[in-house]
Design an enzyme around this catalytic site. Structure first.
Site, PDB file in Angstrom:
ATOM      1  N   TYR A 107      -0.622   9.667  -7.659  1.00  0.00           N
ATOM      2  CA  TYR A 107       0.781   9.659  -8.065  1.00  0.00           C
ATOM      3  C   TYR A 107       1.336  11.040  -8.399  1.00  0.00           C
ATOM      4  O   TYR A 107       2.451  11.154  -8.878  1.00  0.00           O
ATOM      5  CB  TYR A 107       0.975   8.703  -9.254  1.00  0.00           C
ATOM      6  N   PRO A 136       0.850  -1.192   0.000  1.00  0.00           N
ATOM      7  CA  PRO A 136       0.000   0.000   0.000  1.00  0.00           C
ATOM      8  C   PRO A 136       0.886   1.243   0.000  1.00  0.00           C
ATOM      9  O   PRO A 136       1.932   1.262   0.647  1.00  0.00           O
ATOM     10  CB  PRO A 136      -0.772  -0.110   1.325  1.00  0.00           C
ATOM     11  N   HIS A 137       0.476   2.247  -0.754  1.00  0.00           N
ATOM     12  CA  HIS A 137       1.294   3.458  -0.817  1.00  0.00           C
ATOM     13  C   HIS A 137       0.406   4.658  -1.093  1.00  0.00           C
ATOM     14  O   HIS A 137      -0.655   4.522  -1.698  1.00  0.00           O
ATOM     15  CB  HIS A 137       2.373   3.336  -1.887  1.00  0.00           C
ATOM     16  N   ALA A 138       0.842   5.829  -0.639  1.00  0.00           N
ATOM     17  CA  ALA A 138       0.056   7.044  -0.853  1.00  0.00           C
ATOM     18  C   ALA A 138       0.925   8.268  -0.646  1.00  0.00           C
ATOM     19  O   ALA A 138       1.992   8.201  -0.044  1.00  0.00           O
ATOM     20  CB  ALA A 138      -1.123   7.078   0.108  1.00  0.00           C
TER      21      ALA A 138
END
Lengths: 162, 569
Positions: free
Chosen positions: B512, A66-68
């Site tokens: 992003y 998970p990334h943000a």
């Protein structure tokens, strides 16, 4: 900014209660907000869940990344959770996930974001590393194994793009 | 009696030898068709067996028969859904492309052989079309999984470009022997060739497909009926002035794309028939040629061959595809390279012999030499080129064997056989597998012994598993049995993360930190990638944007459903 420096020993968590994907991300958000004063747990959670809505970050082989991006994040942060039991993560291969590598980055650090993500993906892509992480019995051992795997990954030349 | 016995002995011996020699192809990477052709030449008048064979009209007949069977099989195997991306570029290549290739080669041949313009153009027309047999067998035989746009274009092109080459050849032969009609009549002939070919091929194929599906026959008869009716379509079309080759290809297409039990009986038989046709045809053509005559033309003919490979084909592809369709440069490059010539040019080169054109042996030997060069140079480097031009898409695990059970007339259950070589499945009890709900493991083989699988049975590496399920279960099963090495390769190609194509671009951009132009905010990711690819996307297409490769990783018809996110490393 290297992956090793943003993953201190206290953020490699061992035996985290699973439950569900949501519970795991909640757990991490609460933990990181206590660990890093500038962060708000609700905000981190909604960012991570927001990213999951675009498509699960479960990359297969029981791994999720998970990334943000977060406006309140001053510098990139990483955390690792080894779950006590695997949870359904809607992963690409459908397998339940027990290894979770979380990445939070400041809003302006977009290139770093992608570079770190690629590095994490490279580390977790290694079958050997996954097996070793699953065998770890303590927080200390987990962190050592991770750092060693990251070092090993950094020495390897990046695989040629197909 | 003696001659019949000799015929049995020789034909049996040569065909058996060809089949055995095909093993050489995988050992040395020699194109298969070259081997058959070479064996024919070896058996021929100046070879080991010294068989005298110069019956052009018999060769002509065998050529037509074999080509018809090969095209029927090619049509049966072409999936109609690949027409989505391949049809229009292929049609452009099959008409304009053939015309350009023939013209360029023709002018050069005129100059090399010191011929008149019409004679030169005849050389060009003869070598103008790519060969279905050569392309089909090269593409499927090398384990190359081309991206759908390139694969479909090449396959459909090779199935549909013969009428144009035949038309040009017949027209030029008539011009040379002096019974050509006016321009209007010639044009009418062209329209008849394509028109009747398409009409009767599609119409007849549709009827035959319906008939085959509704009939209840002994299993062995379906393929024979398909073949017989296919020949009827070929004959009827030709009698009416259409292109029988086009018709039988389209006929096969219609039959092969109507699902049903009968296809399971038809396909394996036609696979064998197509092989027999290829072997027979190339053997006969090898027998027909006289190597010493061939040598006489070797030097100028290789000039023509080189010009075809390096100038005419690339130019023709460039002009007939690039301006009209969104192909990448490397795809254009690969299609240019895979302009394989095969039996068609040699069969076409018999036309001038039969038509009584002066200097007929020149056409035949030049066509022969050009085909040899094309098979050697282009055919021998096809996998290398596919890798180099990056037109391959990694293929995940598929069942080692599969076959229908034949219990239900429609949507039948199938048996899929997999070998367990996925590390993650080792020592996993069967009940913990994420199995598609309709499928089940019916048998498990370990060290040549069959075990009765229960929920508690633990899988081991090397186990062979028989799964009964439906075609729809296949993606999930493939994913389950996908080994780590293959998964890694797929991930390196499609990227680590996979996004739903329904995701809104504004959300993706927020996640992003990407900048969008105003119009792009409301698009879905799928629409965005589709737009950037331009027109019809295929699995494996990628778009470089903001330091990320956005790779199309799953499609449903013409709609992108999953997009991989490959990070530059």
């Amino acid at each position: 900014m290297t992956l090793q420096t943003i993953l201190p020993p206290e953020r490699a968590l061992y035996g985290v209660p699973g439950g569900s994907k949501k519970r795991v991300l909640e757990f991490f958000s609460t933990f990181i907000a206590q660990n890093t004063p500038s962060l708000d747990s609700q905000e981190v959670f909604s960012r991570l869940i927001g990213r999951e809505r675009l498509g699960s970050t479960g990359i297969g082989n029981g791994v999720a990344i998970p990334h943000a991006r977060s406006p309140h994040c001053k510098t990139p942060l990483a955390g690792f959770l080894k779950l006590s039991e695997a949870v359904d993560f809607d992963a690409i291969d459908g397998d339940p996930v027990d290894l979770v590598f979380v990445l939070l980055v400041p809003e302006e650090a977009d290139d770093t974001h992608l570079a770190l993500l690629a590095e994490v993906a490279g580390v977790m892509n290694d079958a050997d590393t996954r097996t070793r992480l699953r065998r770890c019995e303590s927080q200390r051992e987990l962190h050592d194994t991770l750092i060693e795997a990251i070092d090993r990954q950094a020495q390897q030349p990046a695989p040629p793009a197909p | 009696m003696d001659s019949i016995n000799t015929l049995f002995l020789l034909s049996g011996f040569l065909i058996a030898l060809s089949i055995l020699a095909s093993r050489l192809s995988s050992l040395f990477g020699l194109p298969l068709l070259i081997i058959f052709l070479g064996l024919g030449m070896l058996a021929g008048e100046q070879g080991v067996l010294g068989i005298q064979f110069d019956d052009y009209s018999l060769a002509f007949l065998i050529g037509h028969l074999a080509l018809a069977m090969i095209l029927l099989d090619g049509g049966l195997r072409t999936r109609l859904k690949t027409f989505r991306v391949g049809f229009r570029p292929a049609l452009s290549l099959a008409t304009l492309g053939v015309f350009l290739t023939s013209g360029i080669v023709g002018v050069l041949a005129m100059w090399v052989f010191d011929l008149t313009l019409v004679q030169g153009l005849l050389v060009g027309a003869i070598v103008g079309s790519t060969d279905a047999a050569a392309v089909f067998s090269m593409l499927s035989g090398r384990g190359i999984n081309l991206n759908e746009r390139v694969g479909a274009t090449l396959e459909i092109e090779s199935g549909t470009n013969d009428p144009m080459a035949i038309f040009l050849t017949i027209m030029l032969v008539e011009l040379l022997v002096g019974d050509i009609g006016g321009i209007a009549q010639t044009l009418l002939f062209l329209i008849e060739q394509f028109g009747f070919g398409m009409l009767i091929g599609i119409g007849g194929g549709w009827l035959i497909a319906r008939l085959l599906r509704s009939l209840d026959l002994a299993p062995g008869l379906y393929s024979l009926l398909a073949l017989a009716l296919g020949f009827c379509v070929f004959g009827l079309t030709s009698v009416l002035g259409g292109s029988g080759f086009l018709a039988i290809y389209l006929c096969g297409l219609m039959i092969g794309n109507r699902p049903g039990r009968h296809l399971n009986f038809i396909l394996p038989v036609h696979d064998g028939l197509a092989w027999l046709s290829q072997i027979g045809l190339f053997l006969v053509l090898g027998l027909l040629v006289t190597p010493s005559d061939l040598l006489e033309y070797a030097l100028p003919a290789s000039l023509v061959g080189l010009a075809l490979i390096f100038v005419a084909r690339p130019l023709a592809v460039l002009i007939s595809v690039k301006p009209f369709f969104k192909f990448r440069w490397r795809e254009i490059g690969f299609i240019s390279w895979v302009g394989l010539r095969g039996a068609v040019p040699i069969v076409l080169a018999i036309f001038p012999v039969i038509g009584g054109v002066e200097n007929a042996s020149l056409y035949f030997n030049v066509a022969f030499a050009v085909v040899l060069m094309s098979l050697l140079i282009q055919g021998g480097t096809i996998s290398l080129m596919a890798r180099w031009m990056k037109v391959e898409v990694p293929l995940g695990v598929t069942p080692n064997r599969r076959g229908p059970l034949g219990v239900l007339p429609e949507n039948d259950y199938e048996m899929f056989v997999y070998q367990v070589d996925n590390q993650d499945l080792d020592d996993v009890p069967i009940r913990l597998l994420r199995f598609p709900s309709g499928a089940l493991i019916s048998a498990l083989f370990r060290q040549h012994a069959m075990l009765h699988p229960k929920g508690s049975t633990r899988l081991m590496l090397g186990d062979v598993v028989c799964v009964i399920g439906r075609t729809d279960d296949l993606p999930a099963l493939n994913r389950l049995f996908n080994g780590d090495a293959k998964l890694k390769r797929e991930r390196a190609f499609f990227g680590t993360f996979t996004l739903d194509a329904d995701a809104l671009m504004s959300d993706v951009a927020a996640a992003y930190g990407l900048t969008l132009s105003p119009g792009e905010q409301e698009m879905s990711l799928g629409e965005f990638v589709s737009l950037r690819v331009g027109g019809h996307p295929v699995v494996g297409d990628d778009v470089g944007w903001h330091g990320i490769h956005w790779v199309v990783s799953e499609m449903e018809g013409n709609r992108i459903t999953k997009v991989g996110l490959r990070l530059y490393q």
